[in-house]
Design an enzyme around this catalytic site. Structure first.
Site, PDB file in Angstrom:
ATOM      1  N   PRO A  67       0.826  -1.212   0.000  1.00  0.00           N
ATOM      2  CA  PRO A  67       0.000   0.000   0.000  1.00  0.00           C
ATOM      3  C   PRO A  67       0.859   1.260   0.000  1.00  0.00           C
ATOM      4  CG  PRO A  67      -0.731  -1.537   1.697  1.00  0.00           C
ATOM      5  CD  PRO A  67       0.582  -2.041   1.179  1.00  0.00           C
ATOM      6  N   HIS A  68       0.466   2.209  -0.832  1.00  0.00           N
ATOM      7  CA  HIS A  68       1.182   3.480  -0.884  1.00  0.00           C
ATOM      8  C   HIS A  68       0.316   4.517  -1.574  1.00  0.00           C
ATOM      9  CE1 HIS A  68       2.029   1.438  -4.679  1.00  0.00           C
ATOM     10  NE2 HIS A  68       2.128   2.648  -5.219  1.00  0.00           N
ATOM     11  N   GLY A  69       0.583   5.757  -1.248  1.00  0.00           N
ATOM     12  CA  GLY A  69      -0.062   6.879  -1.909  1.00  0.00           C
ATOM     13  C   GLY A  69       0.996   7.708  -2.609  1.00  0.00           C
TER      14      GLY A  69
END
Length: 154
Positions: A67-69
């Site tokens: 998960p990453h933005g």
């Protein structure tokens, strides 16, 4: 920052975590980064918004999600958290569900994201046995030792 150093310095490892939904699992990883002052709390919603827009784009291998933005969505500095789940969860990915390993990444720029973050994670899991070795870890030190052994062999 290197994966191992980030996990050690930020104390951002959580093993055998319990989560009811994939969103809960992602929140565990983000909360570790918030506690370490790596990201702002809004980073969590940015990740959820990304999934809503693009689907489960960060499920990168069977059982593994990253998960990453985006850097401008609340990243203060580059860092990682690592979460293993007691019970694997569906992330609605066609090929790689269920997931029980989450490596949440925050990168200050796209270059760091690609060259530093993704490459270190690819290196860790190039040896597929490391998936099961990681699942067997019960302490932070066991995780750090596994990463050290992998880096020494590379």
């Amino acid at each position: 920052m290197k994966l191992r150093d980030s996990l050690a310095v930020n104390k951002s490892i959580r093993l055998q975590a319990e989560a009811e939904t994939w969103q809960d699992a992602v929140k565990i990883g983000v909360d570790l980064l918030v506690a370490a002052d790596v990201v702002e709390p809004r980073y969590y919603q940015a990740i959820l918004d990304g999934v809503e827009q693009f689907g489960p784009y960060f499920v990168i291998a069977p059982g593994l999600t990253m998960p990453h933005g985006r850097p401008e969505e609340g990243v203060k500095k580059t860092g990682f958290s690592l979460v293993t789940l007691k019970k694997p969860l569906e992330f609605n990915h066609d090929d790689n569900d269920p997931v029980d390993i989450l490596i949440t990444m925050a990168a200050v720029d796209a270059n760091t994201h690609q060259e530093v973050g993704i490459m270190q994670i690819v290196n860790l899991f190039e040896d597929e046995e490391n998936f099961d070795r990681l699942r067997a870890c019960r302490t932070e030190q066991e995780v750090l030792d596994l990463i050290d052994r992998t880096n020494a062999a590379a």
